[in-house]
Write an enzyme that holds these catalytic residues in place. Structure first.
Site, PDB file in Angstrom:
ATOM      1  N   ASP A 368     -27.643 -26.021  -7.197  1.00 37.48           N
ATOM      2  CA  ASP A 368     -27.743 -25.082  -8.299  1.00 37.48           C
ATOM      3  C   ASP A 368     -28.501 -23.853  -7.781  1.00 37.48           C
ATOM      4  OD1 ASP A 368     -27.691 -24.156 -10.955  1.00 37.48           O
ATOM      5  OD2 ASP A 368     -29.701 -24.930 -11.312  1.00 37.48           O
ATOM      6  N   ASP A 708     -31.553 -28.585 -11.969  1.00 40.59           N
ATOM      7  CA  ASP A 708     -32.670 -28.799 -12.889  1.00 40.59           C
ATOM      8  C   ASP A 708     -32.233 -28.813 -14.337  1.00 40.59           C
ATOM      9  OD1 ASP A 708     -31.968 -26.173 -13.036  1.00 40.59           O
ATOM     10  OD2 ASP A 708     -33.989 -25.359 -12.896  1.00 40.59           O
ATOM     11  N   ASP A 712     -26.470 -29.754 -15.097  1.00 44.90           N
ATOM     12  CA  ASP A 712     -26.291 -30.375 -13.776  1.00 44.90           C
ATOM     13  C   ASP A 712     -26.185 -31.895 -13.841  1.00 44.90           C
ATOM     14  OD1 ASP A 712     -26.599 -27.874 -12.391  1.00 44.90           O
ATOM     15  OD2 ASP A 712     -28.729 -27.995 -12.822  1.00 44.90           O
TER      16      ASP A 712
END
Length: 1014
Positions: A368, A708, A712
């Protein structure tokens, strides 16, 4: 009537199909139209009133129907199941089978003869069972420690919400909200359900946990996009309101919210076995295969040689059990635990011990962007004024500023940034460095506040001296913010300051401030402005324009009533002052971490919900897209041709937009993954992140996913190893992950990869060391059957080696320093096994045979010194083991009683044991490295030095401690009987050093490497 078995089977099958269908439905993009229809139509559909809300009775009925507004907790594995997995899973099963076979071998003579011949097998069975129970409890304890840390993370659901019920504005528990409720949300609140915005005032939400966008998103009542995640009139459950106020109508609660769908998608995914679990299963198959093959072979041989069938069965069981490396389960568990502890000290919390090695096997990391690669903190990066671009100085002492802080244009620009700004430092932050202070307000405005706070200082006092008298808040239509201030600088005129989208600010300006002078805005200046705007925007920065104006005192005297709804003061014809651009900057350690990944053969793919331009800029900044590598768009721009005319395979880098990904088939996704070495996926939805991970796994890669946000979590769960952020990570992402980065730093992952690779290498070394002593333990039993000689090595003595002298040295190899591991390609999980045929060949066929030869040499030396030449020993077993015979003659005609013979036999057992310890000294040294010479590696592993000392001391203690001849049948040895095996020990060292020399000097793929490099 009860159901038939066929009906039950069909029901079970249908249930599985339904679960699969539900999961596939969850993987689809969000299908909802609550944001598209008119508000009146929505009120009618939901049966609610925008002014009075629902009645208490309506709310109760809906709450009973839909359930509480809370996410269903993820299914957790019961503690007893976790305990049983540790007790009976993987390697433990092999030891349990060994224990059962020992009890059977002990029980057969009891059953046939009424009393046991010896208690060795009973002792061995008890010890094996004890080993499994102790290591199982240890593994369970380690896992439960991690899960307790997990339970300590904060809860996700907000506690209370302001709701309109029966025309009354009340505080209600968030769990009691129902579809159709009218709620108010203000700055600082967490949105308590999915809502359609009815009206809003400067309302912004932080969607980073849900969509990955690092900037706060404006929310208004207008419908702007058919994609629910991108339209401005929806706010989602558990996102944070960072500015303004809003009234909305609840359109979804609990598991039916966008957040709930993602959480369900994550919990519905099946997790495959970890690579290390597959390796241990493969190892068990090999050991079991070898054990059964040897056992059956020698059972048949014993039968052919005329042994009684009962003796042959006991031989069969004995050989199978002798093949079981009793201490290896404990060694593997302790090695993984030590690495997990070492990783925890480096900010990697491992929830599952097996995940330690998985990270080392990783060949692709899907990361990410927001909060993982970047700091999740908007920062001013550049300013443009006086026709020049300046880099913002972020040092505390402003020592690196490349512009004059006394410049009148900079003073004007910083004045606007201070005054036309709603952000403020939180109380009590005055003593902290400016960049580390917490702020209330929009992330972009907080960045401006910190920038001018560093450069000018005294922001709070400056604002107090120049009070705000009127303000037009930023909105998505005007795209600017205006405020009017009194000043204390001797100028009685009001000051109007404005900031906003550069093109909108430019439209309202007729002059430009250059080095303190107000100049006419000409075409040349406009071209400079456009170039600067494009340059800053092109590197992914968010650019804002700034202008100000002094109002004439005669028209706007002190006390003038400013109208902000229909402005009665000029907001055009202003002097343009400059631009400031912001970005969520990369973490300092990330570029080096990405570079290490590349040299380790690990592909880093960025998967983010943020804008493609921003994503590409960060990818270039951290090295995910290397210098010189171009995307299709870059090549098209260079050639001056449309993108459609460029062959995608010409570009090594690729930026894929989520909207394009939505229409791609799995084959097209596979083509992108195959043909581009550097990939960025931008504007992706949670479902698409999951599809990307599945695509990479189809390519045969072992995938680690970092993230986070809630967005995700499905990908974290599906990945071979999910890595969540401990500080900024949502609870949903932490639950889905296998590992948690306690410092939220991508660089910690590289540390984890290194530790994972080290432990795989070191586990190989430990297993090679442990398995090697299997041969000198098994061969005495085989010779005992084939040559009919007195038993050279006893079962109890084997336990002293496996669970005594070998344990600490084997564990000490877990501390061995790495050889070139971060310069190698990731291991191929299908070819590079933890235990392969080359390791078995080296341990069993080469080093093990030298060790066995040394043991037999000592055995025959002691027997010969006591009068039994090898020729006399052949065929002597039956007489030797018979308690009824007390006159067995040796080679010189001396007669030996049963007690004397057994004392000599136990002395041989002890000597054989001592010889194994001595050859294992050298085996430990050669197992330190796989290719390096021991002279290159050095003896810096002090745990290994202690291991050598420990096994030697223990061997001496077991050999000479009074009383052990009764318990363990260990007899004191003459010091000369320790010496005959030394040449064998030295020959092992020379043999392996020569082998490693060939490995280092011969070309790759040489026969030595093919045959011996495990």
């Amino acid at each position: 009537m009860g159901k038939s078995r066929g009906d039950k089977y069909r029901d079970a099958t249908d249930g599985k199909k339904d679960a699969k269908k539900d999961l596939n439905e969850l993987k689809q993009e969000l299908a909802m139209d609550e944001h598209q229809i008119s508000l009146d139509e929505l009120y009618a559909r939901l049966g609610t009133n925008p002014d009075t809300g629902l009645t208490s009775e309506q709310a109760k009925t809906r709450l009973d129907r839909d359930g509480p507004n809370a996410l269903t907790p993820p299914k957790t594995t019961p503690e007893w199941v976790k305990f049983c997995k540790n007790m009976f899973g993987g390697f433990s099963l092999l030891l349990w089978i060994g224990a059962v076979l020992c009890f059977i071998a002990h029980g057969i003579p009891c059953w046939c003869a009424g009393e046991p011949y010896l208690y060795d097998n009973l002792y061995l069975g008890i010890v094996l069972a004890a080993v499994v129970v102790i290591t199982g409890c240890f593994s369970y304890y380690q896992e439960s420690k991690s899960s307790k840390i997990m339970e300590s993370f904060a809860k996700l659901v907000p506690q209370y919400a302001v709701v309109i019920r029966g025309g009354q504005r009340i505080d209600a528990p968030a769990e009691a909200l129902v579809v159709g409720d009218i709620i108010d949300v203000k700055f600082g609140d967490r949105v308590p359900a999915d809502i359609r915005v009815i009206k809003a005032s400067s309302f912004k939400v932080d969607n980073s946990a849900l969509t990955g966008e690092s900037e706060p998103q404006t929310r208004t009542a207008e419908y702007t996009n058919e994609n629910p995640l991108e339209t401005k009139n929806l706010a989602f459950f558990s996102t944070n309101a960072v500015e303004g106020t809003c009234r909305g109508v609840v359109v979804a609660t609990g598991d039916r919210t966008v957040m709930g769908r993602i959480a369900n998608l994550a919990s519905g995914l099946e997790m495959g076995a970890t690579p290390i679990a597959r390796e241990i299963a493969h190892f068990i198959h090999i050991i079991t295969g070898v054990a059964v093959f040897l056992g059956v072979t020698f059972f048949i041989i014993a039968f052919i040689l005329g042994y009684y069938w009962l003796d042959a069965v006991i031989f069969l069981i004995g050989i199978i059990v002798a093949n079981v490396p009793e201490g290896l389960l404990a060694t593997v568990t302790v090695c993984l635990t030590l690495t997990a502890k070492r990783m925890a000290s480096k900010n990697c919390l491992v929830k599952n011990l097996e995940a330690v090695e998985t990270l080392g096997s990783t060949s692709t990391i899907c990361s990410d962007k927001t909060g993982t690669l970047t700091q999740n903190r908007m920062t001013v990066a550049h300013m443009w004024f006086d026709n020049k671009i300046f880099e913002a100085d972020t040092s505390d002492d402003q020592s690196t500023a490349n512009y004059s802080r006394a410049s009148s244009t900079w003073m004007a620009l910083s004045r606007i940034a201070m005054l036309c700004n709603r952000a403020e430092f939180k109380p009590g932050e005055e003593t902290n460095p400016v960049l580390k202070r917490e702020c209330n307000g929009d992330a972009s405005e907080s960045a401006l506040l910190k920038c001018v706070g560093l450069s000018i200082g005294g922001v709070t006092g400056y604002r107090t001296d120049k009070p705000k008298v009127a303000e037009i808040p930023f909105n998505s239509t005007n795209k600017y913010q205006v405020s009017v201030h009194q000043t204390d600088d001797g100028d009685e005129r009001y000051l109007v300051v404005m900031k906003g989208a550069p093109e909108r600010i430019l439209d309202r300006c007729s002059t430009v401030l250059m080095e303190g002078q107000e100049l006419h805005m000409d075409d040349q200046w406009r071209e400079s402005f456009n170039n600067a705007y494009l340059e800053l925007g092109g590197i992914g920065e968010r650019v804002l324009g700034f202008c100000d104006l002094r109002l004439p005192a005669d028209k706007f005297p002190r006390g003038f009533k400013f109208d902000i709804d229909e402005p009665n003061f000029p907001i055009e014809g202003m002097p343009f002052v400059g631009l400031m651009s912001m970005i969520d900057p990369p973490r300092a350690a990330v570029p080096d971490a990405v570079s290490k990944c590349r040299s380790a053969g690990i592909k880093v793919v960025m998967v983010t919900g943020d804008h493609p331009i921003t994503a590409k800029a960060i990818a270039k900044g951290v090295g995910i897209i290397s210098d010189g590598n171009k995307t299709v768009e870059d090549i098209a721009a260079e050639r001056g041709v449309p993108v459609s005319q460029v062959n995608p395979r010409e570009a090594s880098a690729c930026v894929v937009h989520g909207s394009d990904l939505r229409d791609m088939t799995p084959a097209q996704i596979d083509e992108i993954l195959e043909n581009h070495s550097e990939i960025v996926f931008a504007r992706t939805s949670p479902q698409q992140k999951l599809i990307i991970v599945e695509g990479i796994q189809r390519m045969g890669a072992i995938v680690a996913v970092t993230g986070d946000g809630v967005n995700d979590s499905p990908a974290l769960k599906k990945a071979d190893i999910g890595v969540a952020m401990g500080i900024t990570g949502s609870d949903v992402s932490k639950q889905a992950a296998d590992m948690i980065l306690l410092d939220d730093n991508f660089a910690s992952i590289v540390t984890g990869v290194e530790e994972g690779r080290i432990i795989f290498d070191n586990l190989k070394k430990s297993i090679a060391y442990t398995l090697t002593s299997n041969i000198p333990e098994i061969t005495p039993f085989l010779i005992f059957i084939l040559a009919d000689v007195p038993l050279p090595l006893g079962t109890i003595t084997i336990l002293c080696i496996d669970l005594g002298t070998d344990m600490v040295p084997a564990i000490s190899l877990a501390y061995e320093e790495a050889e070139d591991i971060m310069k190698r390609m990731p291991r191929d999980p299908f070819r590079d096994k933890l235990v392969n045929e080359r390791l078995i060949s080296m341990a069993y066929g080469q080093i093990g045979m030298i060790q066995a030869s040394g043991g037999f040499f000592v055995y025959f030396v002691i027997m010969a010194e006591n009068g039994f030449w090898p020729s006399r020993l052949l065929g002597l077993r039956k007489q030797w083991d018979s308690p009824a015979i007390n006159d067995v003659a040796d080679s010189y005609g001396q007669e030996w009683t049963y007690t004397q013979r057994k004392r000599l036999e136990y002395t041989c057992h002890t000597a054989f044991f001592a010889s194994i310890v001595i050859v294992q000294w050298t085996d430990l040294l050669i197992c330190k490295t796989r290719k390096n010479s021991i002279y290159q590696q050095g003896m810096w592993n002090h745990h290994l030095t202690f291991g050598l000392f420990f096994e030697t001391t223990l061997a001496i203690f077991l050999s000479y401690c009074p009383g052990l001849e009764h318990g363990l049948r260990m007899m004191p040895l003459r010091w000369t009987w320790w010496l005959p095996v030394l040449p064998f020990s030295v020959s092992i060292f020379i043999f392996d050093e020569v082998r490693k020399k060939f490995l280092r000097t011969l070309p790759p793929g040489n026969w030595v490497e093919r045959e011996t490099n495990y």
